[in-house]
Design a protein around this motif. Sequence first.
Motif, PDB file in Angstrom:
ATOM      1  N   ARG A 102       0.762  -1.228   0.019  1.00 52.81           N
ATOM      2  CA  ARG A 102       0.004   0.149  -0.035  1.00 52.81           C
ATOM      3  C   ARG A 102       0.813   1.262   0.218  1.00 52.81           C
ATOM      4  N   ASP A 103       2.231   1.315   0.592  1.00 48.76           N
ATOM      5  CA  ASP A 103       3.048   2.563   0.304  1.00 48.76           C
ATOM      6  C   ASP A 103       3.987   2.311  -0.718  1.00 48.76           C
ATOM      7  N   ASP A 118       0.873  -2.557   4.772  1.00 49.40           N
ATOM      8  CA  ASP A 118       2.099  -1.607   4.384  1.00 49.40           C
ATOM      9  C   ASP A 118       3.375  -2.551   4.719  1.00 49.40           C
TER      10      ASP A 118
END
Length: 292
Positions: free
Chosen positions: A80-81, A128
């Motif tokens: 997600r990052d 993440d």
Amino acid sequence: MVEELLIAAIAAGVGVAAYAATAARVVKQYERGVVFRLGRLREGVRGPGFTLVVPGIDRLRKVNMQIVTMPVPAQEGITRDNVTVRVDAVVYFKVVNAADAIIEVEDYRFAVSQMAQTSLRSIIGKSDLDDLLSNREQLNQGLELMIDSPAVGWGVQIDRVEIKDVSLPETMKRSMARQAEADRERRARVINADAELQASKKLAEAAAVMSEQPAALQLRLLQTVVAVAAEKNSTLVLPFPVELLRFLERAAPGAPGAPGAQPPPVPPPVEPGTEDAGGSGDRAVRRRLSPS
């Protein structure tokens, strides 16, 4: 007549033995047997031990009920990052309903493997990087639920799912190493600053005590000399306190403020306009005293 009966009995015995040989089946302790008669499922699952089926009509399929350890191939995805990672896992599952495992799905092992790979990719995209590295327990539980939901209808129970390894690019490894080094350096500086603060407070308390007794400063100086001399050095650096120098200056004869010192003579005042152009004070005094 007797011979014919004997031959018939032997033939019947051979036939029964042949039938038993073709109809006999053995199901092991960790297996269960599912019987299909003319393509239709028979009621009940055959347990472990000796069992018989109708040759040519019944078909027995054995299902392993042991826990299966299945490695999930490494899946590459973007977190997600926005970090590219490769994650591999392992799935522990077992069959709890042999009939459903045979009827509801063509190959339950292949189905569980594909579902595990798809779920692992989904978990990578929703998490993440920090979660993949430090919060694996929660990710394992989420991955287990994602695989177990469709597997229940296949007669398969997911026992456990574990993320084995997370592979990072070399650039990301170097960046994380620099981040960890900077964090450790920051903590080291904070600890040093805290130590300096505590030491300054103690030194201030020691200075306050020494200011009440000036002789304590001399004793501390002698202790320092003893400590330095114990090292057997060829050069001895002796600190000399400034307060002692000031005391010696005041005690020197003729020095301002010394006991018995005479103040310097004050020259007589000179009236303005009485000195000559050369600026000589003696000529100005003689000119003032001579009668005109």
